[in-house]
Design a protein around this motif. Sequence first.
Motif, mmCIF file in Angstrom:
data_model
loop_
_atom_site.group_PDB
_atom_site.id
_atom_site.type_symbol
_atom_site.label_atom_id
_atom_site.label_comp_id
_atom_site.label_asym_id
_atom_site.label_seq_id
_atom_site.Cartn_x
_atom_site.Cartn_y
_atom_site.Cartn_z
ATOM 1 N N ALA A 106 0.788 -1.277 0.050
ATOM 2 C CA ALA A 106 -0.066 0.043 -0.072
ATOM 3 C C ALA A 106 1.115 1.187 -0.051
ATOM 4 O O ALA A 106 2.006 1.125 0.536
ATOM 5 N N TYR A 107 0.574 2.325 -0.546
ATOM 6 C CA TYR A 107 1.188 3.432 -0.610
ATOM 7 C C TYR A 107 2.366 3.513 -1.054
ATOM 8 O O TYR A 107 3.188 4.079 -0.427
ATOM 9 N N GLY A 108 2.738 2.818 -1.930
ATOM 10 C CA GLY A 108 4.103 2.782 -2.622
ATOM 11 C C GLY A 108 5.222 1.671 -2.143
ATOM 12 O O GLY A 108 6.321 1.864 -2.343
ATOM 13 N N VAL A 109 4.679 1.159 -0.914
ATOM 14 C CA VAL A 109 5.724 0.006 -0.454
ATOM 15 C C VAL A 109 4.957 -1.548 -0.451
ATOM 16 O O VAL A 109 3.767 -1.543 -0.239
ATOM 17 N N GLU A 110 5.593 -2.324 -0.992
ATOM 18 C CA GLU A 110 5.185 -3.925 -1.128
ATOM 19 C C GLU A 110 6.367 -4.701 0.178
ATOM 20 O O GLU A 110 7.149 -4.193 0.207
ATOM 21 N N LEU A 111 5.536 -5.820 0.447
ATOM 22 C CA LEU A 111 6.287 -6.526 1.330
ATOM 23 C C LEU A 111 7.564 -6.831 0.606
ATOM 24 O O LEU A 111 8.700 -6.973 1.369
ATOM 25 N N GLN A 112 7.825 -7.209 -0.631
ATOM 26 C CA GLN A 112 8.922 -7.477 -1.403
ATOM 27 C C GLN A 112 9.871 -6.503 -0.854
ATOM 28 O O GLN A 112 11.018 -6.860 -0.788
ATOM 29 N N ASP A 113 9.535 -5.214 -0.625
ATOM 30 C CA ASP A 113 10.586 -4.094 -0.652
ATOM 31 C C ASP A 113 11.262 -4.254 0.892
ATOM 32 O O ASP A 113 12.152 -3.378 1.094
ATOM 33 N N ARG A 114 10.377 -5.158 1.651
ATOM 34 C CA ARG A 114 10.791 -5.379 3.322
ATOM 35 C C ARG A 114 11.116 -6.521 3.694
ATOM 36 O O ARG A 114 11.163 -6.800 5.020
ATOM 37 N N PHE A 115 11.435 -7.541 2.774
ATOM 38 C CA PHE A 115 11.406 -8.912 2.962
ATOM 39 C C PHE A 115 12.650 -9.246 3.118
ATOM 40 O O PHE A 115 13.867 -8.908 2.220
ATOM 41 N N GLU A 116 13.155 -10.309 4.003
ATOM 42 C CA GLU A 116 14.377 -10.808 4.252
ATOM 43 C C GLU A 116 14.391 -12.448 3.858
ATOM 44 O O GLU A 116 14.921 -12.922 2.921
ATOM 45 N N SER A 117 13.248 -13.114 4.444
ATOM 46 C CA SER A 117 13.251 -14.381 4.118
ATOM 47 C C SER A 117 12.225 -15.021 5.138
ATOM 48 O O SER A 117 11.433 -14.225 6.051
ATOM 49 N N LEU A 118 11.824 -16.289 4.922
ATOM 50 C CA LEU A 118 10.727 -17.085 5.604
ATOM 51 C C LEU A 118 11.099 -18.291 5.969
ATOM 52 O O LEU A 118 11.731 -18.803 5.282
ATOM 53 N N ASP A 119 10.542 -18.864 7.035
ATOM 54 C CA ASP A 119 10.571 -20.295 7.275
ATOM 55 C C ASP A 119 9.112 -20.958 7.090
ATOM 56 O O ASP A 119 8.112 -20.261 7.109
ATOM 57 N N ALA A 120 9.158 -22.182 6.313
ATOM 58 C CA ALA A 120 7.971 -22.942 6.292
ATOM 59 C C ALA A 120 8.033 -24.236 6.175
ATOM 60 O O ALA A 120 9.230 -24.682 6.389
#
Length: 351
Positions: free
Chosen positions: A129-143
């Motif tokens: 939203a408003y110019g920022v997506e999760l991918q812009d602030r993402f490092e990694s995830l566990d699953a």
Amino acid sequence: MIVEHNVPLQPHNSFGIVARAHALVRIANEADVAALLAHPRWHAAPKFVLGGGSNIVLTGDVKSLVLKIEIMGRRLVEETPRAWIVEVGAGETWHDTVRWTLDQGYLGLENMALIPGTVGGAPVQNIGAYGVELQDRFESLDAIDLDTGRSFTLDAAQCAFGYRDSVFKHVAAGGPNDFGLAGRALITRVRLRLPRPWKPVLGYLDLERKMAEAGNHAPGARQIFDWICAIRTAKLPDWRVLGNAGSFFKNPTVTPEQCADIIARDPKIVHYPMADGSIKLAAGWLIDACGWKGKTMGNAGVYEKQALVLVNRGGRSHPATGGEVMTLAKAIQTSVYERFGIRLEPEPVVV
């Protein structure tokens, strides 16, 4: 591990649609997943992963075993001169997590305030939203792979993020390089990379208006957070009061030639140039132009303040059905296609 039966799902979906889970198990940690996959009855059963229920439309009872994700916890795992790395349990609420990071002095998520849902659902949808997506602030995830029980970690490239898209929304077709994880991966923890030094993202008209109104053209992260909350509250209904799943359709992208053709017929169309040369059109404007704002079909309706949002007009006592919501959605798709030649794609998962 306790399996609950015949569980009402109305409290667990933001549309407030009445449905039941034939069986549901609450996942509080990785050990719960291991116990489930080792169980002689449940290990091979079809499974449906449920987070905050903010991006689904239930069209009937869920026969698959529902895995309700309730993995909690937030912590700073690393701090460098270039970033804060924060790890968050998949069951944590996204908005509360945004607020928590600001309270701790970890800046960078403020533009994504008030997005409903859980942290575990954020990578699936690549929320933004408003110019920022999760991918812009993402490092990694566990699953955890629900077929094999193996744990794995993915970085941003492996998540294949796109506009409201990721590897978690695609089913593997069996090719040698196919990595679709829809229905197969259970996200347990997400790590966010919040850049240092912090830089505000202010390139949206609504934020420019807030800056002009306040006479503040160098807002801090907390001020942006407050503005975003005010903007979203004014435009979008609170799902706890008026059931909805947020933006129901993706903003479509077209070629410059297609956009020029539409502008020739509808000069006021809202559009945004993209970095790849394509043009993003405002789906809400398209829907409004077709006369849908404020209209209803059964107990499903189009929100009168924002045509991109479909709502449950019947409340909790006489709620819209999933069928009513999808009938309305298909009618909107048809009218937009007939007028503009554009096919709108729904954002929520239809179950």
